[in-house]
Design an enzyme around this catalytic site. Structure first.
Site, PDB file in Angstrom:
ATOM      1  N   ASP A 198     -10.881   2.660  -2.955  1.00  0.00           N
ATOM      2  CA  ASP A 198     -11.447   2.306  -1.657  1.00  0.00           C
ATOM      3  C   ASP A 198     -12.967   2.364  -1.696  1.00  0.00           C
ATOM      4  O   ASP A 198     -13.628   1.959  -0.746  1.00  0.00           O
ATOM      5  CB  ASP A 198     -10.922   3.255  -0.578  1.00  0.00           C
ATOM      6  CG  ASP A 198      -9.508   2.887  -0.163  1.00  0.00           C
ATOM      7  OD1 ASP A 198      -9.104   1.734  -0.381  1.00  0.00           O
ATOM      8  OD2 ASP A 198      -8.801   3.757   0.368  1.00  0.00           O
ATOM      9  N   ASP A 221       0.840  -1.196   0.000  1.00  0.00           N
ATOM     10  CA  ASP A 221       0.000   0.000   0.000  1.00  0.00           C
ATOM     11  C   ASP A 221       0.878   1.250   0.000  1.00  0.00           C
ATOM     12  O   ASP A 221       2.097   1.183   0.266  1.00  0.00           O
ATOM     13  CB  ASP A 221      -0.893  -0.043   1.255  1.00  0.00           C
ATOM     14  CG  ASP A 221      -2.170   0.763   1.126  1.00  0.00           C
ATOM     15  OD1 ASP A 221      -2.304   1.539   0.166  1.00  0.00           O
ATOM     16  OD2 ASP A 221      -3.037   0.617   2.017  1.00  0.00           O
TER      17      ASP A 221
HETATM   18  C1  DGJ Z   1      -5.809   2.026   1.998  1.00  0.00           C
HETATM   19  C2  DGJ Z   1      -6.257   0.820   1.237  1.00  0.00           C
HETATM   20  O1  DGJ Z   1      -6.818   1.200   0.022  1.00  0.00           O
HETATM   21  C3  DGJ Z   1      -7.216   0.006   2.096  1.00  0.00           C
HETATM   22  O2  DGJ Z   1      -7.674  -1.105   1.378  1.00  0.00           O
HETATM   23  C4  DGJ Z   1      -6.519  -0.414   3.358  1.00  0.00           C
HETATM   24  O3  DGJ Z   1      -5.479  -1.309   3.058  1.00  0.00           O
HETATM   25  C5  DGJ Z   1      -5.984   0.793   4.092  1.00  0.00           C
HETATM   26  N1  DGJ Z   1      -5.183   1.621   3.236  1.00  0.00           N
HETATM   27  C6  DGJ Z   1      -5.180   0.378   5.294  1.00  0.00           C
HETATM   28  O4  DGJ Z   1      -4.575   1.418   5.912  1.00  0.00           O
END
Ligand code: DGJ
Length: 699
Positions: free
Chosen positions: A517, A450
């Protein structure tokens, strides 16, 4: 032989197309022809003689240069801009020689500056089967003094003159990525770019140029995509002479690259194509390109579970085991633990940088959880965010200088975190060793990488401070590439707060990406639709979450996520028996068709925004099977019908859709529309199978 030499220059032939370049009287490189492959070499035109236009526009301003430099009377956007050590900023490259390497389908043309020790290799590589051309340059300093590059784009190309063009590209922001824009290309320079250190949620480093009448299935479009995950720029210049010159590469905003004596810079590659069969024709070739890039092109993508949306940071060994048990009941194959597992990570203000399990949450480390997950018949995956550090972390306390910063400026935190300076080799080495330890000590089959903020205060104490952007991205690639080589069996997911770094460059390291997200299914439908214009479905990770549960049936939510690599991200410990049983059936159904979805060809149907309809179908690589999805998101009454024909099947084979009770030839499926009258949030999934036992027959 696809790279041909004629009296006027070079002709690059792919399966159906040709691209011919030649030299001007000044020995500069220019485009002669880009279009359909012609029967004979003699058919390719020579470079025309370009006349000037009054005293203001010399021939050099009008010539379609392939790699124009900032020089003389050329006032268009250049690809290369330099400052030599004596302050001269005019670069004049003249042709020296050509190198053809047939085994690599590559043509490399060498140009030297007429006075300074600057050499540029302009490289064309053919992807003959895909009718694509890869382009990049290598810029070398053969002198004793440094040369500063202020712009070093990868390539320029030209659309057929006097056409009317629309620019099709993708914009967005966090939670709202992958919005397609289609707008007439205005006069002047249209610039798309990223200044964030990632390819970004905001603009995507790929674009189509289409005629106004071009559709999904008909008409011309020209397209390009850049293999780079950092700052990038695309410049589309619609000139006052009604020509269109497009260039792309590393963003020259806050860019400078100091080429030391003897040093060189190789730019990222741009892949160029022309499609005659609408966007679908372009997409299918782009999919094949991306499939070449990913580390595990053929590997079946497992159905995964990730509890982030259910638990956020509230993870520990016991509760994750409970989620894993339910996930296994549903038929999940890969259990991924997201954020919150490492030292001090109870919220987003601490822990990033300290990649060891939090002893309060995992008193015996991760192994008991991993063993439990494996005993349940699943593989284990883990979330990391290696490029980041929280000020509240052991890593930051030990190495505050490792974060990107200017000593005289405050450090901007975003989500309470700072960015490690991955341009620094010592930071890269530290991450390689730390993550090697993590992956060696645990049985981890999948890593979600990430990256949750943009770069700011990009200080760098190298001789050329502005190199930091490029070096940062190279650093990410080095760390990821080393880990990928050390752990070849691991599947990787790229995520950047959703779709902030979902590009062709990252797909050399990651097998799949996280689009957004935002997992609300009706928002996902257009995002997925647009993502699939560029990238294949086996790179698209799609979770069923609790977003939309009040209004949409489980089947609708699953069907949306079944158009990629299916995952589940809902709070499954709250699901009742009926919901679990339905989910189990849908997951089983997905497993039965995933080879069609993941490895198949994608055919998108024009959405009907008025009726809320979306449809797409996947045809297996052998064209014997097809999975058709039709959705109706909510749209106000009156509802109206939607018609779908199933193209891409073998015309003479007969295909049966048992659910519809229809058996007809591939030609008929492509010609006789199916009519859908769906209710809001209704969806359909049909599979078509060719009848084949030696010869095709009716039954
Ligand atoms: C952003 C990601 O897009 C989410 O799926 C998740 O992993 C969060 N970060 C965790 O902090």
């Amino acid at each position: 032989m696809p790279i041909l030499v004629d009296a006027h220059g070079y002709v690059l032939e792919t399966a159906r197309h040709a691209y011919a370049v030649g030299l001007t009287p000044e020995k500069e490189l220019a485009l002669r022809y880009w279009g359909r492959k012609l029967p004979q070499l003699a058919d390719y035109p020579p470079l025309p003689h370009y006349e000037g236009w009054a005293s203001f526009n010399g021939a050099e301003h009008l010539t379609p240069h392939e790699y124009p430099t900032y020089r003389g009377g050329s006032f268009n956007e250049p690809c290369l801009k330099t400052t030599f050590s004596d302050g001269v900023r005019d670069t004049w490259l003249t042709f020296q020689r050509a190198i053809i390497v047939d085994e690599e389908d590559a043509l490399t043309l060498r140009f030297d500056d007429a006075h300074y020790p600057l050499r540029v290799y302009v490289v064309y590589r053919l992807l003959a089967d895909l009718d694509l051309i890869e382009r990049y340059v290598e810029v070398q300093n053969h002198g004793d003094a440094p040369i500063t590059l202020e712009r070093a784009l990868s390539a320029m190309w030209h659309l057929p003159p006097a056409g009317r063009y629309e620019l099709v590209h993708f914009t967005g922001r966090w939670f709202d990525e992958w919005q397609m824009q289609r707008e007439p290309l205005p006069r002047g320079v249209t610039r798309l770019d990223s200044k964030r250190g990632t390819s970004s949620h905001h603009h995507h480093p790929a674009a189509f140029f289409a005629h106004p009448h071009t559709t999904e299935t008909h008409g011309d479009c020209w397209f390009a995509t850049l293999e780079h995950s950092g700052n990038w720029a695309l410049l589309a210049e619609h000139t006052d002479f009604d020509t269109v010159r497009v260039s792309m590469g590393l963003n020259d905003w806050d860019f400078a690259h100091r080429l030391e004596a003897g040093a060189s810079l190789v730019t990222p590659s741009v892949f160029l194509g022309w499609a005659e069969g609408g966007f679908q024709d372009a997409s299918q070739r782009l999919h094949a390109l991306a499939r070449r890039n990913v580390p595990h092109p053929q590997q079946v993508r497992p159905v995964l579970y990730n509890s982030w949306e259910a638990t956020a940071f509230d993870v520990d060994a016991d509760s994750q085991m409970r989620y894993a048990e339910v996930a296994a009941e549903l038929g999940v194959e890969l259990f991924v633990m997201d954020d919150g597992w490492f030292k001090g990570r109870d919220h987003d203000a601490a822990g990033l940088g300290d990649w060891t399990p939090d002893p309060r949450k995992f008193p015996h480390g991760l192994t008991p959880l991993i063993d439990h997950v494996k005993a349940l018949g699943m593989q284990f995956g883990l979330w990391i965010e290696p490029e980041m550090v929280n000020p509240d972390s052991d890593l930051y306390r030990a190495h505050p200088d490792w974060a990107l910063h200017y000593p005289t400026r405050p450090r901007t935190t975003a989500r309470n975190q700072l960015v490690l300076n991955l341009a620094r080799p010592d930071v890269q080495d530290y991450l390689i060793e730390t993550l090697t330890t993590l992956l060696s000590e645990h049985d981890i089959a999948f890593v979600k990488w990430d990256m949750n903020r943009s770069l700011t205060e990009v200080g760098w104490d190298g001789a050329e401070p502005k190199e930091v952007w490029w070096r940062y991205t190279e650093g990410v690639y080095r760390v990821w590439g080393t880990l990928r080589a050390r752990f070849p069996a691991v599947l990787w997911q790229a995520c950047s707060g959703g779709g902030g770094r979902a590009d062709l460059g990252i797909l050399r390291y990651a097998d799949q990406v996280w689009l957004s997200d935002n997992t609300e299914p009706t928002r996902r439908l257009p995002m997925q639709h647009h993502y699939l214009m560029l990238y294949p479905p086996n790179t698209l990770e799609a979770w069923v979450t609790d977003m939309g549960w009040e209004s949409m049936p489980l089947s609708f939510r699953f069907h949306v996520s079944m158009c990629g690599n299916l995952g589940v991200g809902a709070n499954i410990t709250r699901w009742g028996a009926a919901q679990k049983a339905a989910a189990r059936d849908l997951i089983a159904q997905y497993k039965a068709i995933r080879h069609i979805v993941q490895q198949g060809r994608v055919y998108r149907h024009e959405p009907d925004p008025r009726g809320g309809y979306y449809a797409l179908h996947f045809v297996s690589a052998d064209q014997r099977e097809c999975a058709l999805f039709v959705f109706r998101a909510h749209s106000p009454e009156p509802a109206h019908p939607y018609y779908v024909t199933v193209r891409g099947l073998l015309p003479d084979a007969r295909y049966t859709a048992h659910e519809l009770g229809i058996c007809r030839s591939g030609a008929a499926w492509a010609s006789v529309p199916l009519r859908f009258d769906l209710q809001p949030f209704e969806s359909r999934l049909y599979t078509l199978k060719a009848q084949y036992d030696g010869e095709y027959h009716d039954f």
